[in-house]
Design a protein around this motif. Structure first.
Motif, PDB file in Angstrom:
ATOM      1  N   UNK A 142       9.025  -6.655  -7.401  1.00  0.00           N
ATOM      2  CA  UNK A 142       7.655  -6.862  -6.936  1.00  0.00           C
ATOM      3  C   UNK A 142       6.630  -6.983  -8.070  1.00  0.00           C
ATOM      4  N   UNK A 143       6.563  -5.989  -8.960  1.00  0.00           N
ATOM      5  CA  UNK A 143       7.167  -4.671  -8.824  1.00  0.00           C
ATOM      6  C   UNK A 143       6.391  -3.881  -7.764  1.00  0.00           C
ATOM      7  N   UNK A 144       7.124  -3.153  -6.948  1.00  0.00           N
ATOM      8  CA  UNK A 144       6.515  -2.325  -5.924  1.00  0.00           C
ATOM      9  C   UNK A 144       7.189  -0.965  -5.916  1.00  0.00           C
ATOM     10  N   UNK A 145       6.441   0.026  -5.494  1.00  0.00           N
ATOM     11  CA  UNK A 145       6.996   1.365  -5.384  1.00  0.00           C
ATOM     12  C   UNK A 145       6.172   2.173  -4.396  1.00  0.00           C
ATOM     13  N   UNK A 146       6.791   3.176  -3.845  1.00  0.00           N
ATOM     14  CA  UNK A 146       6.102   4.001  -2.860  1.00  0.00           C
ATOM     15  C   UNK A 146       6.780   5.336  -2.717  1.00  0.00           C
ATOM     16  N   UNK A 147       6.129   6.241  -2.011  1.00  0.00           N
ATOM     17  CA  UNK A 147       6.682   7.576  -1.792  1.00  0.00           C
ATOM     18  C   UNK A 147       6.238   8.071  -0.424  1.00  0.00           C
ATOM     19  N   UNK A 148       7.043   8.903   0.178  1.00  0.00           N
ATOM     20  CA  UNK A 148       6.707   9.486   1.472  1.00  0.00           C
ATOM     21  C   UNK A 148       7.254  10.908   1.531  1.00  0.00           C
ATOM     22  N   UNK A 149       6.492  11.788   2.157  1.00  0.00           N
ATOM     23  CA  UNK A 149       6.943  13.150   2.416  1.00  0.00           C
ATOM     24  C   UNK A 149       7.317  13.224   3.887  1.00  0.00           C
ATOM     25  N   UNK A 150       8.585  13.488   4.142  1.00  0.00           N
ATOM     26  CA  UNK A 150       9.135  13.437   5.486  1.00  0.00           C
ATOM     27  C   UNK A 150       9.574  14.817   5.948  1.00  0.00           C
ATOM     28  N   UNK A 151       9.511  15.023   7.261  1.00  0.00           N
ATOM     29  CA  UNK A 151      10.084  16.232   7.869  1.00  0.00           C
ATOM     30  C   UNK A 151      11.029  15.788   8.972  1.00  0.00           C
ATOM     31  N   UNK A 152      12.308  16.119   8.813  1.00  0.00           N
ATOM     32  CA  UNK A 152      13.322  15.687   9.773  1.00  0.00           C
ATOM     33  C   UNK A 152      13.224  16.498  11.042  1.00  0.00           C
TER      34      UNK A 152
END
Length: 342
Positions: free
Chosen positions: A328-338
């Motif tokens: 892309x350059x592309x990037x990302x982040x996520x905080x998840x709760x299962x």
């Protein structure tokens, strides 16, 4: 350049209900690759962590892998395919350049669902997850299937020993459902793009034109193999991934010791270890199956997630810090709760 979101939506939350995955039939070891190009198992393992990779066999397609992963997620959730509102396919290697999500929708029998592709390479699954969550949080949709899948073997130069050792094929899926804010499973996210660095990793059209009529010409519809500046991509990842995760944790008021699992795009084991060390996260809490699959682009995160859910490592309530990064350059982040199936 950037995008972020508050911890909860205006109308509701997003529950991470179920997962699924599909594996390509053919398995190729490092030593087998050494029969084609000048390389060996030790060289590949010490630099990448990869031991083997999977390649689609005869009869397997991007669509069939995606549908299998989707079926598993729907089955785990206990849903009927007709209850889906959206099938969102993150891929850079569709069977059809116009999009493969409609084909996957048909294979699943999800007749009530709208379906479309999202292309963001190795960041694709996280970007698709974040995109799908907006439909759920506003109340526009109730159930969504997000699939990350890529068939990179179709676009690798198998005579380039620098890049052919890295990639493989696979698919993973995540079933999402609208829920009350207090049960929200997407606790926060960050997204970034820097197109000025896009030539570090790309799959460009072939610069070939053909005569059309008179003095006019047209661009031929062909693509070159994957091009990558491995050193620059590595430096990008070890710099930007910790930075975006730090921003995410700060904005969600989360400390590193509150994270149960670190789930990163499976590109290079050294990147995974470097990010974990930056946050003092034990390597035992870093989810990795890179050794068995290589880099499967948009499928690495959901494929690893499904593996950890099914073997019992990920339990309801666990917090997962995740980051995707690449072309892309592309990037990302996520905080998840299962949450898991109810």
């Amino acid at each position: 350049m950037a995008g972020s979101a508050p911890l909860s939506g205006p109308s509701g939350g997003v529950a991470l209900v179920a997962s699924g995955s599909a594996r390509a039939e053919q398995q190729i070891s490092n030593d087998q690759l050494g029969e084609r190009v000048e390389t060996n198992d030790e060289w590949i393992r010490t630099r990448t962590g990869i031991q083997t990779r999977r390649i689609c066999g005869p009869g397997q397609t991007l669509s069939s892998l995606s549908a299998e992963a989707g079926r598993q997620a729907i089955a785990m959730a206990g849903w009927e395919a007709d209850s889906l509102d959206l099938v969102l396919l993150a891929t850079s290697t569709p069977d059809d350049l116009f999009g493969s999500a409609p084909k996957v929708q048909a294979l699943l029998g999800a007749r009530q669902a709208v379906a479309f592709d999202l292309t963001a390479a190795c960041s694709g699954f996280l970007f698709a997850l974040i995109t799908a969550s907006q439909f759920l949080r506003t109340g526009a949709m109730r159930r969504v299937l997000v699939i990350g899948a890529d068939q990179l073997s179709s676009w690798v130069d198998w005579d380039d020993r620098r890049s052919c050792v890295l990639f493989g094929d696979g698919a993973g899926a995540l079933a999402l459902e609208a829920c009350p804010n207090e049960s929200n499973g997407l606790l926060g996210f960050q997204m970034r793009t820097d197109g000025s660095r896009g030539e570090c990793l790309n799959l460009p059209q072939t610069a070939q034109r053909s005569p059309l009529v008179g003095e006019t010409s047209h661009q031929q519809g062909h693509y070159d193999p994957i091009r990558m500046n491995g050193q620059e991509v590595y430096k990008f990842a070890v710099r930007e991934v910790p930075a975006i995760l730090k921003t995410l944790l700060t904005e969600t008021a989360t400390s590193a010791d509150q994270i149960d699992w670190l789930l990163l795009h499976q590109a290079n084991q050294r990147i995974l270890d470097a990010v974990a060390d930056r946050f003092a996260i034990p390597h035992s809490q870093v989810l990795s199956n890179l050794a068995n699959y290589g880099n499967t682009s948009a499928s690495t995160i959901p494929l690893m997630l499904d593996e950890a859910v099914r073997d019992g490592r990920i339990q309801p309530g666990h917090r997962i810090a995740s980051s995707g990064f690449g072309a892309g350059l592309s990037w990302g982040a996520a905080l998840l709760r299962w949450q898991g199936p109810s």
